[in-house]
Enzyme design. Structure first.
Site, short mmCIF file in Angstrom:
data_model
loop_
_atom_site.label_atom_id
_atom_site.label_comp_id
_atom_site.label_asym_id
_atom_site.label_seq_id
_atom_site.Cartn_x
_atom_site.Cartn_y
_atom_site.Cartn_z
N SER A 109 -91.89 -62.52 49.23
CA SER A 109 -92.62 -62.10 50.41
C SER A 109 -92.63 -63.23 51.45
O SER A 109 -91.57 -63.75 51.80
CB SER A 109 -94.03 -61.63 50.02
OG SER A 109 -94.59 -60.84 51.04
N ASP A 146 -91.01 -55.31 48.80
CA ASP A 146 -91.57 -56.66 48.75
C ASP A 146 -91.53 -57.26 47.34
O ASP A 146 -91.91 -56.62 46.36
CB ASP A 146 -93.03 -56.59 49.23
CG ASP A 146 -93.62 -57.94 49.55
OD1 ASP A 146 -93.80 -58.74 48.62
OD2 ASP A 146 -93.89 -58.18 50.74
#
Length: 269
Positions: A12, A126
């Site tokens: 992320s 993600d």
């Protein structure tokens, strides 16, 4: 402290910053982020609700390509592994080769906020959904000592809170943030149809993801803890607060000062 990593892994936002660090452009990122205003940042958002997320996130790979000279992960001066999540299988994927900008874009595809991305024949979400603090990845890359950063440390143990100001309930100031989006999108997200104020869509989404990834992080780190874990307290910042980079950077400095003895001990300084 004069310490330079031999390998880097990230998921992320850790993928975004880690990629730029591995490419030797961290100072350029800091200059860009610290000079960014809220209005400039919101003007960069390519709002596409039909893309699988609130925004399409095209500026993310553009920023990587602008700041980092190397285009391929394997060409970086520091070995790098970026974590993304295979949307079909739910498994974590370690990206150590291929297009750097696309790999970062895959790792930051926050569900409901940034749309997923297709690379070859797979869609990616993600990396924080499967390995938010990827200590294990560093070990596979050959790290003997791992210093990890958890950007979602919770000083008060809460994932969401309301506060009162002049008799009006504010939800972590999302209202102010959302009003900077294009008018139709802001109206859609802010409208509560005259009902009692409730948490905004992004409040619910952000808190839900934080709660989920915190549980995953605890499980992962219990089985494979780093030598030093730096818990950042950034609960007042959100994924839409790039223009508040100075606060995040100062928190990073504070973390290192607070943990300097532990870092020096594991590095035998």
């Amino acid at each position: 402290m004069g310490i330079r990593p031999d390998v880097i892994s990230g998921a992320s936002m850790g993928a975004f910053v880690g990629a730029i660090y591995a490419g030797g452009s961290l100072d350029a990122l800091e200059d860009w982020a610290c000079n960014l205003t809220g209005r400039q940042f919101f003007g960069m958002l390519d709002v596409r609700p039909g893309s699988g997320g609130l925004i399409q996130g095209g500026e993310i790979p553009s920023t990587i390509r602008r700041l980092v000279k190397q285009q391929q992960i394997e060409d970086l001066p520091i070995p790098l592994a970026l974590v993304a999540t295979d949307m079909a299988t739910g498994r974590e994927v370690w990206m150590t080769k291929g297009d750097l900008a696309d790999a970062v874009r895959a790792s930051v595809a926050l569900p409901g906020v940034i749309s997923p991305i297709r690379i070859d024949d797979r869609w990616f979400l993600d990396g924080g959904l499967t390995n938010p603090v990827p200590v294990s990845v560093c070990r596979v890359l050959g790290a003997e000592v791992v210093i990890a950063v958890n950007p979602n440390g919770r000083l008060d143990g809460t994932f969401w809170a309301e506060r009162e100001q002049q008799g009006v309930t504010l939800w972590k100031s999302w209202g102010d943030r959302l009003r900077m989006l294009p008018a139709p999108v802001a109206e859609m997200l802010l409208n509560n149809n005259g009902k009692e104020a409730a948490p905004h869509y992004l409040d619910v989404l952000s808190a839900s993801i934080d709660i989920m990834t915190d549980g995953i992080r605890r499980t992962k780190l219990a089985g494979d803890p780093p030598h030093v874990l730096l818990d950042a307290h950034l609960s007042d910042l959100s994924v839409l607060d790039f223009h508040r980079a100075r606060e995040a950077i100062e928190e990073g400095h504070r973390l290192v000062r607070e943990n300097a003895d532990a870092i020096a001990q594991v590095m035998r300084l």
